[in-house]
Design a protein around this motif. Structure first.
Motif, short mmCIF file in Angstrom:
data_model
loop_
_atom_site.label_atom_id
_atom_site.label_comp_id
_atom_site.label_asym_id
_atom_site.label_seq_id
_atom_site.Cartn_x
_atom_site.Cartn_y
_atom_site.Cartn_z
N GLU A 1 -3.65 5.04 6.47
CA GLU A 1 -4.38 6.01 5.65
C GLU A 1 -5.33 5.29 4.70
O GLU A 1 -6.47 5.73 4.51
CB GLU A 1 -3.40 6.87 4.85
CG GLU A 1 -2.60 7.84 5.71
CD GLU A 1 -1.49 8.53 4.92
OE1 GLU A 1 -1.35 8.24 3.71
OE2 GLU A 1 -0.76 9.35 5.52
N GLY A 2 -4.87 4.19 4.11
CA GLY A 2 -5.72 3.44 3.19
C GLY A 2 -6.92 2.84 3.88
O GLY A 2 -8.05 2.87 3.34
N ARG B 1 -11.19 3.83 3.47
CA ARG B 1 -12.23 2.84 3.16
C ARG B 1 -13.18 2.61 4.33
O ARG B 1 -14.03 1.71 4.27
CB ARG B 1 -11.57 1.53 2.74
CG ARG B 1 -10.68 1.68 1.52
CD ARG B 1 -10.13 0.38 1.01
NE ARG B 1 -9.12 0.62 -0.02
CZ ARG B 1 -8.71 -0.30 -0.89
NH1 ARG B 1 -9.21 -1.51 -0.85
NH2 ARG B 1 -7.78 0.00 -1.78
N GLY B 2 -13.03 3.39 5.37
CA GLY B 2 -13.93 3.26 6.50
C GLY B 2 -13.60 2.12 7.44
O GLY B 2 -14.45 1.71 8.24
N TYR B 3 -12.37 1.62 7.38
CA TYR B 3 -11.95 0.52 8.25
C TYR B 3 -11.28 1.08 9.51
O TYR B 3 -10.76 2.19 9.52
CB TYR B 3 -10.97 -0.40 7.53
CG TYR B 3 -11.54 -1.12 6.34
CD1 TYR B 3 -12.91 -1.36 6.22
CD2 TYR B 3 -10.72 -1.56 5.31
CE1 TYR B 3 -13.44 -2.02 5.12
CE2 TYR B 3 -11.24 -2.22 4.20
CZ TYR B 3 -12.59 -2.44 4.12
OH TYR B 3 -13.10 -3.10 3.04
N ASP B 4 -11.30 0.27 10.55
CA ASP B 4 -10.67 0.62 11.83
C ASP B 4 -9.33 -0.08 11.93
O ASP B 4 -9.28 -1.30 12.08
CB ASP B 4 -11.58 0.20 12.99
CG ASP B 4 -11.03 0.60 14.35
OD1 ASP B 4 -9.88 1.07 14.41
OD2 ASP B 4 -11.77 0.42 15.34
N VAL C 1 -0.70 -8.03 6.22
CA VAL C 1 -1.23 -7.04 7.17
C VAL C 1 -0.12 -6.06 7.52
O VAL C 1 1.04 -6.44 7.72
CB VAL C 1 -1.75 -7.74 8.44
CG1 VAL C 1 -2.07 -6.71 9.53
CG2 VAL C 1 -2.99 -8.57 8.10
N SER C 2 -0.46 -4.78 7.60
CA SER C 2 0.50 -3.75 7.95
C SER C 2 -0.22 -2.58 8.60
O SER C 2 -1.39 -2.31 8.30
CB SER C 2 1.25 -3.27 6.70
OG SER C 2 2.14 -2.20 7.01
N VAL C 3 0.50 -1.88 9.48
CA VAL C 3 -0.02 -0.64 10.05
C VAL C 3 0.96 0.50 9.78
O VAL C 3 1.13 1.39 10.60
CB VAL C 3 -0.33 -0.77 11.57
CG1 VAL C 3 -1.46 -1.74 11.80
CG2 VAL C 3 0.92 -1.20 12.35
N SER C 4 1.61 0.45 8.62
CA SER C 4 2.43 1.57 8.20
C SER C 4 1.52 2.78 7.99
O SER C 4 0.29 2.67 7.97
CB SER C 4 3.13 1.25 6.87
OG SER C 4 2.18 1.23 5.82
N LYS C 5 2.12 3.95 7.83
CA LYS C 5 1.29 5.14 7.62
C LYS C 5 0.46 5.01 6.34
O LYS C 5 -0.67 5.52 6.27
CB LYS C 5 2.14 6.40 7.59
CG LYS C 5 3.05 6.55 6.38
CD LYS C 5 3.72 7.92 6.39
CE LYS C 5 4.54 8.17 5.13
NZ LYS C 5 5.13 9.53 5.12
N TRP C 6 1.03 4.32 5.35
CA TRP C 6 0.32 4.13 4.09
C TRP C 6 -0.90 3.25 4.31
O TRP C 6 -1.99 3.55 3.80
CB TRP C 6 1.23 3.50 3.04
CG TRP C 6 2.60 4.06 3.02
CD1 TRP C 6 3.74 3.51 3.55
CD2 TRP C 6 3.02 5.32 2.47
NE1 TRP C 6 4.82 4.32 3.36
CE2 TRP C 6 4.43 5.45 2.70
CE3 TRP C 6 2.36 6.34 1.80
CZ2 TRP C 6 5.15 6.54 2.27
CZ3 TRP C 6 3.09 7.44 1.38
CH2 TRP C 6 4.46 7.53 1.62
N ALA C 7 -0.73 2.17 5.06
CA ALA C 7 -1.82 1.24 5.30
C ALA C 7 -2.91 1.88 6.17
O ALA C 7 -4.11 1.70 5.91
CB ALA C 7 -1.30 -0.03 5.96
N SER D 1 0.83 -1.21 0.00
CA SER D 1 0.00 0.00 0.00
C SER D 1 0.86 1.26 0.00
O SER D 1 0.34 2.37 -0.06
CB SER D 1 -0.95 0.00 1.20
OG SER D 1 -0.25 0.04 2.42
N SER D 2 2.17 1.07 0.06
CA SER D 2 3.12 2.19 0.03
C SER D 2 3.50 2.50 -1.42
O SER D 2 3.12 1.78 -2.35
CB SER D 2 4.37 1.82 0.82
OG SER D 2 5.21 0.97 0.06
#
Length: 213
Positions: free
Chosen positions: A162-163, A167-170, A154-160, A121-122
């Motif tokens: 934001e993505g 999309r309305g995900y938590d 799965v990732s929690v980078s800043k890109w992920a 997603s980066s």
């Protein structure tokens, strides 16, 4: 063929005719060849700085392999590593996938050898697309594309993050992180498949394989 950057004289004794004859004598009809390995290094003539430093400037290893095989009627699909790219990981650590605990995702422990894993997603997804486009252009028409290391990461980078939020995900919910990871994977797969299809529009359809799925 995942050859680290500190290995010298890569392909120094390469003989294209002997290479192709070996496969022909074994009645092989298709050989998948490396354009890019897990180290993120490239094995063909390119101005990209990731070209393997151990390759002589005069050696277009992939190009000579493909030409020699085609002269003997042997197909030569092209391999590129996707989510494992040590060159990009070292140059752009901000593109790496991050665990919910804040650790860099890696195949192998932190203090042992292993592969750093890219976050698709980066901007790395665009970096990879540029390399695929170069290969499709240089070796057209290709006999096939093999893209390796393509799973739902799965990732929690800043890109992920934001993505997911777009999309309305938590991002704090495991289910939402996994759903987003699947969507990212399917998204880049569709993108790369379209690139291959567009490069061969009007010609013979070309297969594309996403490994690790």
């Amino acid at each position: 063929f995942h050859t680290g950057p500190h290995i010298p004289d890569v392909g120094a004794d390469f003989d294209a005719d002997e290479f192709a004859r070996t496969f022909a004598d074994a009645n092989v009809d298709s050989v998948t060849l490396f354009a890019k390995c897990h180290h993120g290094l490239l094995y063909y003539n390119t101005r990209h700085p990731a070209r393997h430093p151990g390759l002589a400037a005069s050696l277009d290893l992939l190009g000579e392999q493909i030409e020699a095989l085609r002269q003997r009627g042997i197909r030569a699909p092209i391999y590129l590593s996707v989510q494992c790219d040590e060159y990009a990981a070292d140059a752009h650590p901000e593109w790496l996938a991050i665990t919910p605990e804040g650790q860099v995702v890696k195949r192998g422990g932190l203090l042992e050898a292993g592969w750093q894993i890219m976050d698709m997603s980066s901007p790395y997804q665009d970096y990879m697309a540029d390399q695929l486009a170069e290969v499709l252009g240089k070796f057209a028409p290709v006999d096939g594309i093999f893209l390796d290391m393509c799973w739902d990461q799965v990732s929690v980078s800043k890109w992920a993050i934001e993505g997911m939020r777009r999309r309305g995900y938590d991002p704090t919910e495991d289910g939402d992180r996994r759903k987003y990871a699947r969507e990212v994977a399917h998204g880049y797969m569709a993108r790369y498949k379209k690139m291959v299809d567009d490069a061969h529009r009007g010609g013979v359809p070309v297969g594309i394989w996403f490994n690790s799925r």
